[in-house]
Enzyme design. Structure first.
Site, PDB file in Angstrom:
ATOM      1  N   ASN A  87      44.831  48.785  43.977  1.00 49.27           N
ATOM      2  CA  ASN A  87      44.085  47.535  44.018  1.00 49.27           C
ATOM      3  C   ASN A  87      42.576  47.743  44.124  1.00 49.27           C
ATOM      4  O   ASN A  87      41.804  46.951  43.589  1.00 49.27           O
ATOM      5  CB  ASN A  87      44.573  46.689  45.204  1.00 49.27           C
ATOM      6  CG  ASN A  87      43.648  45.527  45.503  1.00 49.27           C
ATOM      7  OD1 ASN A  87      43.523  44.600  44.698  1.00 49.27           O
ATOM      8  ND2 ASN A  87      42.970  45.569  46.643  1.00 49.27           N
ATOM      9  N   TYR A 154      33.219  47.940  33.434  1.00 47.00           N
ATOM     10  CA  TYR A 154      34.374  47.289  34.082  1.00 47.00           C
ATOM     11  C   TYR A 154      35.471  47.006  33.062  1.00 47.00           C
ATOM     12  O   TYR A 154      36.647  47.322  33.294  1.00 47.00           O
ATOM     13  CB  TYR A 154      33.923  45.987  34.754  1.00 47.00           C
ATOM     14  CG  TYR A 154      35.032  45.296  35.513  1.00 47.00           C
ATOM     15  CD1 TYR A 154      35.468  45.785  36.741  1.00 47.00           C
ATOM     16  CD2 TYR A 154      35.645  44.144  35.017  1.00 47.00           C
ATOM     17  CE1 TYR A 154      36.485  45.160  37.452  1.00 47.00           C
ATOM     18  CE2 TYR A 154      36.658  43.511  35.713  1.00 47.00           C
ATOM     19  CZ  TYR A 154      37.071  44.023  36.924  1.00 47.00           C
ATOM     20  OH  TYR A 154      38.089  43.401  37.616  1.00 47.00           O
ATOM     21  N   LYS A 158      39.207  48.933  33.133  1.00 45.77           N
ATOM     22  CA  LYS A 158      40.448  48.170  33.293  1.00 45.77           C
ATOM     23  C   LYS A 158      41.351  48.309  32.067  1.00 45.77           C
ATOM     24  O   LYS A 158      42.582  48.291  32.185  1.00 45.77           O
ATOM     25  CB  LYS A 158      40.136  46.695  33.569  1.00 45.77           C
ATOM     26  CG  LYS A 158      39.572  46.440  34.961  1.00 45.77           C
ATOM     27  CD  LYS A 158      40.539  46.888  36.051  1.00 45.77           C
ATOM     28  CE  LYS A 158      40.053  46.565  37.440  1.00 45.77           C
ATOM     29  NZ  LYS A 158      40.988  47.007  38.505  1.00 45.77           N
ATOM     30  N   VAL A 189      39.840  35.100  40.942  1.00 42.70           N
ATOM     31  CA  VAL A 189      40.215  34.878  42.341  1.00 42.70           C
ATOM     32  C   VAL A 189      38.970  34.668  43.194  1.00 42.70           C
ATOM     33  O   VAL A 189      37.928  35.292  42.974  1.00 42.70           O
ATOM     34  CB  VAL A 189      41.027  36.071  42.892  1.00 42.70           C
ATOM     35  CG1 VAL A 189      41.592  35.759  44.269  1.00 42.70           C
ATOM     36  CG2 VAL A 189      42.164  36.427  41.927  1.00 42.70           C
ATOM     37  N   THR A 191      36.966  35.580  45.665  1.00 42.54           N
ATOM     38  CA  THR A 191      36.688  36.741  46.500  1.00 42.54           C
ATOM     39  C   THR A 191      35.187  37.040  46.490  1.00 42.54           C
ATOM     40  O   THR A 191      34.408  36.392  45.791  1.00 42.54           O
ATOM     41  CB  THR A 191      37.440  37.982  45.993  1.00 42.54           C
ATOM     42  OG1 THR A 191      36.958  38.289  44.674  1.00 42.54           O
ATOM     43  CG2 THR A 191      38.946  37.735  45.937  1.00 42.54           C
TER      44      THR A 191
END
Length: 250
Positions: A87, A154, A158, A189, A191
């Site tokens: 994660n 990024y 991924k 999300v 966050t």
């Protein structure tokens, strides 16, 4: 005759906050024993019985000893299932590639890609002869499939995670005691990472207004809900190994 309860174990990275904290909440609610590897300790998790290991995962030379120490605590006779969730990750610096320095590029790829490769390799090797249910869940992103201006590192890191998931599935297809691998994109999300995105300069991230609108419209996924969905997918035997999955919005 009394049947002894078989234990389920989760080893996760980046569990002290954000999506990781939501994942831990979901697995805890289902009686899972949890080991969390993160740079920081969350006192709430300590009170919940989560074993927290403080480690900067970019210190890759320390990963193997840390994992082996965790695995050595497990009772093979009592274990029914173990899950590794990769994660921990970072967005890195949001900017076009030509504005990024070498250090930022290296550190972002190291945490997002190299670390999950190392952890997955160690996990598969250690448990290869264990006749238990084993799964690796890689937290991916929709950005693995869609290029974003300012997110070159990024998006690419991924995308590598998606391919890692699929190649693990291919390699494990004929294994005697196979490891199941899933890649799960949690959606957008609410966050700290999203806060960071909304504070970007538009010259570095042209899609910033879309992400600001998602927050203003209440369209962000909740970390606790995401954690529950990940737990459900981990326990959904109908999902084939190698699946690239996405948690839809609220």
């Amino acid at each position: 005759m009394i049947t002894e309860i078989m234990e389920e174990v989760l080893v996760t990275t980046g569990g002290s906050k954000g999506i990781g904290k939501g994942i831990i909440a979901a697995y805890l609610a289902n009686g899972t024993s949890i080991f969390s590897i993160a740079r920081t300790v969350n006192t709430e998790l300590t009170e919940s019985g989560v074993t927290q290991i403080t480690l900067d995962l970019t210190q890759t030379n320390l990963i193997e000893a840390t994992l082996i120490n965790i695995f050595s605590l497990l009772d093979k006779a009592k274990l029914r299932k173990i899950t590794l969730i990769n994660n921990a990750g970072t967005l890195g610096t949001i900017a076009p590639l030509d504005r990024l320095n070498q250090d930022i590029i290296e550190k972002t790829i190291l945490l997002n890609t190299t670390v999950p490769f190392i952890l997955s390799s160690l996990f598969i090797h250690y448990f290869k002869d264990w006749t238990i249910e084993k799964s690796i869940i890689n937290i991916t992103s929709g950005a693995a499939l869609k290029p974003y201006f300012g997110w070159s590192v990024y998006c690419s890191s991924k995308a590598a995670i998606n391919m890692l998931t699929q190649t693990i599935a291919a390699e494990q297809a004929d294994a005697k005691y196979a490891v199941k691998a899933l890649a799960i994109a949690p959606g957008v999300v609410d966050t700290d990472m999203q806060t960071e995105i909304r504070q970007s300069n538009k010259s570095n991230f042209k899609d910033i207004e879309r992400f600001i609108a998602l927050k203003e419209d209440g369209a962000l996924n909740d970390a606790v809900t995401v954690g529950k969905k990940i737990f459900e997918m981990d326990n959904d035997k109908s999902l084939p190994s190698g699946s690239i999955l996405r948690i839809e919005g609220n």
